[in-house]
Design a protein around this motif. Structure first.
Motif, mmCIF file in Angstrom:
data_model
loop_
_atom_site.group_PDB
_atom_site.id
_atom_site.type_symbol
_atom_site.label_atom_id
_atom_site.label_comp_id
_atom_site.label_asym_id
_atom_site.label_seq_id
_atom_site.Cartn_x
_atom_site.Cartn_y
_atom_site.Cartn_z
ATOM 1 N N ASN B 272 20.667 61.598 -2.166
ATOM 2 C CA ASN B 272 20.594 60.508 -1.207
ATOM 3 C C ASN B 272 19.445 60.666 -0.227
ATOM 4 N N SER B 273 18.558 61.629 -0.514
ATOM 5 C CA SER B 273 17.636 62.029 0.545
ATOM 6 C C SER B 273 16.532 61.016 0.819
ATOM 7 N N THR B 274 16.446 59.969 0.052
ATOM 8 C CA THR B 274 15.411 58.973 0.328
ATOM 9 C C THR B 274 15.998 57.908 1.248
ATOM 10 N N GLY B 275 15.349 57.712 2.387
ATOM 11 C CA GLY B 275 15.837 56.744 3.364
ATOM 12 C C GLY B 275 15.664 55.314 2.881
ATOM 13 N N PRO B 276 16.379 54.366 3.487
ATOM 14 C CA PRO B 276 16.328 52.981 3.010
ATOM 15 C C PRO B 276 14.944 52.338 3.126
ATOM 16 N N ILE B 308 15.045 44.426 9.303
ATOM 17 C CA ILE B 308 16.516 44.465 9.204
ATOM 18 C C ILE B 308 17.009 45.902 9.307
ATOM 19 N N LEU B 309 16.361 46.788 8.578
ATOM 20 C CA LEU B 309 16.820 48.185 8.561
ATOM 21 C C LEU B 309 16.619 48.860 9.920
ATOM 22 N N ARG B 310 15.632 48.356 10.676
ATOM 23 C CA ARG B 310 15.390 48.939 12.002
ATOM 24 C C ARG B 310 16.172 48.193 13.084
ATOM 25 N N ALA B 311 17.030 47.299 12.710
ATOM 26 C CA ALA B 311 17.870 46.540 13.642
ATOM 27 C C ALA B 311 17.032 45.673 14.588
ATOM 28 N N GLU B 312 15.816 45.324 14.151
ATOM 29 C CA GLU B 312 15.027 44.392 14.969
ATOM 30 C C GLU B 312 15.497 42.961 14.711
ATOM 31 N N ILE B 315 20.345 40.242 8.788
ATOM 32 C CA ILE B 315 20.322 39.454 7.550
ATOM 33 C C ILE B 315 20.926 38.086 7.864
ATOM 34 N N ALA B 334 21.160 48.396 3.484
ATOM 35 C CA ALA B 334 21.774 48.476 4.811
ATOM 36 C C ALA B 334 23.113 49.210 4.760
ATOM 37 N N ARG B 335 23.880 49.026 3.689
ATOM 38 C CA ARG B 335 25.188 49.684 3.588
ATOM 39 C C ARG B 335 25.332 50.320 2.212
ATOM 40 N N ASN B 340 31.489 51.378 2.866
ATOM 41 C CA ASN B 340 30.839 50.595 3.915
ATOM 42 C C ASN B 340 30.339 49.265 3.354
#
Lengths: 255, 738
Positions: B272-276, B308-312, B315, B334-335, B340
């Protein structure tokens, strides 16, 4: 009081008592419960996370309750390695930090400058809407920031659980902080909790840490986050000393 | 063949498919292989679904009716766990067994397994073959149960029993295996299985989506393309569990993003080590470079996804209209955790089915099966089917390997309470009805249903209502600048016309049922439950035969036309004098029965609609799951018969199409012979139940003409008309042990 109880031959009538967060209880408490309340006692404590200056060390608990040597829990099952790295930056204890067992999620904790409380409310509510999960927001003081932020978050997230945990309202039991939604709480209330994502606001009030107690508080707060951690400051900039107190950008991403 | 050390060259002289050696009937019932292992190995295998040989071995020794110990680290407080594997659930691999100091190839049809002391299994063992699990003490039983509960992805498949086992004969050593067929489970299999599990868990409970699901799990690409087009999700032509055809530009954004995401998520399922954000970047890169999607469009998607991923930003539900696959991927990024991910249902309840389902399948692909919580895995039969199918898809060498308990293709069928999914003739999953599925199957021939559907269409803002203007005979003057002309039944207007309407005009609002049903399949939004009020407009006639019900005009003219067109597009079976088509189940005319191996899959949509209507109008009790189309040309008929009593439930419906012919009923009971003749009008339904079904025979006389319909007042003067072509649809519920 202890002498009085002893003279009155008050003996334990419970078979087993479990105490959590023992580091923040006075050592006399352990003498009392072990002699007069329960015949067997199990204490969970981490004096590296003590909030008060009058913390009780593991050694003191052991002596007061006449317990065996503590069993050291060596594994951290809560944090991602990225979150643990930031928490460990503030770690000041004698014991080594626990080994992280969870895998990486590839997301570094972030340092965010907020323009104002509306910006912060938008950030938290966007995160909640997009990422879901249980979110904690730590404020220095509920009275100054928490109450207003709670109101703004409720407006922005009408469909979601948005709570504020206030010590004087004793609403701990009615607030399910583990459930999906947002909980606003202060430094003291966040102890012992955990969240999928945690926003620590008003960073200027928490760093630079001037003593071990403040460092322990930062360590404790940062380690409440399971997956994502945000340190938020602003609108005023951090002082030079505060900047120096933070981990480097390879551990804490700057935004 | 045997050397002094009891070792032998395995599989010598054999290669490829030649290794598949067992023929029917295979091992006897109750035949088992035993392994004595520990709780760590057990839990790891239950998470994975496979018990892998402990490295560096590529196979495992198993006791034949005893437990061979396995020496693996069980931690500080190991629990000794004895596992029995049911040989009949294992694939038919060529295996070696130990007897009389030597390893010999075992043929279960020649030698009983119990004549051997051990067997060498060449590879991984499926955990679905575990038939018993035993520990030594009550305390260990309690500990094992308690430990299992600590894992969200572990479920002990059988009750844990307490017992003592006789010591195994250990006078053998591991044989030296040479290249042969090895049951190796590639890493890819985990991602594939995760994706298939989540896809089945999340499938929208509405007919066309179940079509896409079963087509995507079968190898019929043409059927998949057709069903994916129907639900407007063309990207499903390449399901996540099929390796994308790399380096072939596909051009458009949706296909490009989808195929790139499938590639990226397949790669990352093990870690899972790669971030979104990095995943979004890789997907964008893949869509651009490998699949030829437009640079500008991809960059726009990537920028939005980052925000979206940075919550700026968040969706937006409407995003699906422009870029459904883009939104699908955003939901997963995102989930990414399935538990989740599932909360999107609450947080965004109006997601369109195509986005929700595509995202669930990608989420499973990214997450993999090992870590997947029990709640997403389905029942044992589903887990078994998917383990084998994922293995077939990920290991080409094992594609033809025969698994005795799993054959055939997936299919589904609608039942009164929901849907059942089959693999071959085996039930693997059941889904309760949902609102959309019930609406889809609602009886739109009923006025009340249509009225309520209109309300739903208006509420959902679906453009499926048309306004019809009905004018009486009149002369209308155009005062506008436009002109009008009539061609056939079409009125063409050029420019604006202004007509002064007579006072008696009517504007009628009509529901386009096909359009409405299409929106049920593709559009976003939550629907109220469909109407369940009893249907009032069915005219039922009793015909003097107890249990016989006759319903004229059961189908509309348009329905008859569409059904005949559909039937004529399909292949006819020519085994009988008349041509027939079978759907749902094949009927064996020689044996006069249906059995489990004759299951064909779900009935086509037109047949499902009729079956539903029969139940909704209380004409039959059980939802029919088989229809036979009989074609009668001119003098063809069918001799007198009673439908097989042991194969079909009570309540058989016959729908007549194209022409009105007579049917003769004869009583076989003890109250003397009786004969009744009933004219089956075209588009009517005739339902035989109870006495009519069991004690009366029915037949279509073989003759060239039928009596003509008499005109009112002239009943006695009836001529005859020549027969041409009549179609009869017989709806039945198969009685079969599944």
């Amino acid at each position: 009081m202890l002498d009085h109880l002893q003279q009155a031959w008050v003996v334990p009538d419970s078979s087993h008592l479990v105490v959590d967060e023992g580091q923040d209880l006075p050592k006399g408490f352990f003498a009392y419960v072990s002699h007069h309340v329960a015949r067997a006692l199990t204490v969970f404590a981490d004096d590296d996370q003590a909030l008060s200056r009058q913390r009780t060390t593991l050694e003191q608990i052991k002596r007061a309750a006449n317990l065996d040597d503590p069993i050291i829990l060596k594994r951290n099952h809560r944090n991602t390695p990225e979150v643990a790295a930031v928490a460990e930056h503030f770690h000041s204890g004698r014991l080594p930090a626990a080994e992280v067992t969870r895998g990486s999620n590839g997301e570094l904790p972030r340092l965010i400058r907020s323009r104002n409380i509306d910006y912060t409310a938008a950030l938290v509510s966007n995160w909640r809407q997009t990422r879901g999960g249980a979110i904690g927001v730590v404020v220095y003081s509920n009275q100054q920031t928490g109450v207003e932020l709670h109101r703004k978050l409720k407006e922005r997230l009408p469909e979601s659980r948005v709570d504020i945990y206030q010590h004087d309202e004793k609403n701990e039991d009615s607030t399910n902080v583990l459930a999906d939604g947002v909980t606003v709480l202060n430094k003291k209330s966040v102890k012992g909790q955990e969240f999928d994502a945690l926003f620590i606001l008003e960073l200027r009030r928490f760093i630079p840490c001037t003593n071990d107690s403040e460092r322990r508080a930062m360590y404790m707060m940062c380690s409440r986050a399971r997956d994502n951690l945000f340190l938020v400051y602003g609108p005023e900039n951090l002082s030079d000393r505060a900047w120096q107190a933070l981990p480097g950008p390879e551990i804490l991403e700057r935004q | 063949m045997t050397n002094s050390g009891g070792q032998q060259d395995l599989f010598s002289g054999k290669s490829g498919r030649g290794n598949v050696s067992w023929s029917d009937p295979g091992p006897a019932e109750g035949c088992w292989l035993g392994l004595n292992t520990n709780q760590r190995r057990l839990f790891s295998a239950l998470q994975d679904g496979w018990l892998r040989p402990p490295p560096p071995n590529s196979g495992m020794l198993l006791g034949a009716g005893t437990y061979v110990p396995e020496h693996c680290d069980g931690g500080k407080q190991p629990i000794s766990v004895r596992l029995k594997f049911d040989v009949r659930k294992l694939p038919r691999l060529d295996v070696l067994a130990f007897r009389d100091k030597g390893w010999v190839r075992w043929d279960p049809n020649e030698v009983e397994l119990t004549d051997f002391s051990a067997l060498y299994w060449p590879g991984t063992l499926p955990m679905f073959a575990v038939s018993a699990l035993e520990v030594a003490t009550d305390e260990e039983q309690a500990r094992l149960t308690g430990l299992a509960r600590q894992f969200s992805n572990v479920e002990i498949p059988v009750p844990i029993t307490v017992g003592t086992a006789a010591p195994a004969d250990l006078s053998f050593s591991m044989p030296k295996a040479e290249a042969g067929m090895e049951l190796a489970v590639p890493n890819d299999s985990d991602a594939i299985r995760g994706s298939m599990s989540m896809a089945i868990w999340a499938v929208p409970r509405i007919d066309p989506w179940l079509d896409v699901l079963v087509a995507s799990l079968s190898s019929d690409r043409a059927r998949l393309a057709k069903s994916a087009a129907k639900v407007e999700a063309d990207w499903w032509r390449a399901p996540p569990w099929v390796t994308p055809s790399a380096d072939r530009p596909v051009g458009n954004l949706q296909d490009g993003l989808w195929r790139a995401a499938v590639e990226v998520f397949r790669e990352c399922s093990d870690k899972n080590s790669t971030g979104p954000e990095e995943l979004a970047e890789k997907i964008a890169g893949g869509a651009r470079s490998r699949y030829g999607s437009s640079e500008v469009e991809v960059a726009k998607w990537q920028g939005k996804t980052k925000g979206i991923l940075r919550a700026e930003t968040t969706i937006q539900l409407d995003d699906w209209r422009d870029c459904p696959v883009g939104m699908t991927i955003q939901l997963v990024l995102a989930r990414p955790e399935p538990t989740n991910f599932k909360t999107w249902i609450q947080d965004m309840p109006n997601l369109p089915p195509k986005v929700w389902w595509s995202a669930a399948a990608l989420c499973g692909l990214k997450h993999g099966y090992k870590k997947l919580a029990i709640g997403f895995r389905g029942q044992a039969a589903l887990q078994e089917a998917l383990s084998v199918h994922a293995l077939r898809l990920s290991n080409a060498a094992l594609r033809e390997l025969h698994w005795p308990n799993l054959s055939g293709d997936p299919s589904w069928c609608r039942e009164a309470s929901g849907f059942t999914i089959f693999w071959g003739d085996k039930k693997i999953d059941q889904k309760p009805n949902g609102s959309r599925g019930q609406w889809y199957a609602a009886d739109f021939g009923n006025e009340d249903v249509r009225r309520q559907a209109k309300t739903v269409a208006k509420h959902m803002k679906w453009p499926c209502l048309h306004k019809d203007l009905k004018l009486p005979s009149s002369h209308l003057h155009n005062s506008g600048p436009g002109t009008m002309s009539v061609q056939g039944r079409e009125l063409n207007i050029r420019g604006d016309v202004e007509l002064r309407l007579p006072s008696s005009f009517i504007i009628k609002e009509t529901l386009d049922v096909n359009d409405f049903r299409h929106h049920l399949v593709v559009a976003a939004g939550r629907l109220p439950p469909p109407p369940t009020a009893p249907v009032a407009d069915t005219v039922v006639q009793q015909v003097g035969i107890p249990g016989l019900t006759y319903v004229p005009d059961f189908l509309s003219e348009a329905e008859e036309k569409n059904i005949v067109a559909e039937i004529d597009q399909n292949d006819w079976i020519n085994d009988l004098k008349r041509r027939v088509q079978h759907y749902g189940w094949r009927y064996d005319y020689k044996a006069r029965k249906v059995n489990a191996t004759l299951r064909l899959g779900q009935m086509p949509e037109w047949a499902q609609t009729i079956a539903q209507r029969l139940v909704q109008r209380d004409l039959v009790y059980e939802l029919p799951d088989q229809v036979i189309v009989n074609e009668y040309i001119r003098d063809q008929g069918i001799s007198k018969h009673v439908d097989a009593k042991s194969s079909f439930a009570d309540g058989i419906a016959m729908i007549s199409l194209l022409e009105s012919w007579e049917m003769v009923f004869r009583n076989q009971g003890g109250r003397g012979k009786r004969k009744e003749i009933l004219r089956l009008e075209r588009r009517s339904a005739t339902i035989m139940a109870k006495e009519a079904r069991y004690q009366w025979s029915h037949e279509i006389p073989k003759r060239k003409t039928e009596p003509a319909v008499s005109s009112p007042g002239n009943e006695k003067k009836r001529g005859r008309v020549k027969r041409e072509r009549r179609l009869s649809l017989t709806f039945r519920k198969v009685l079969s042990e599944r």
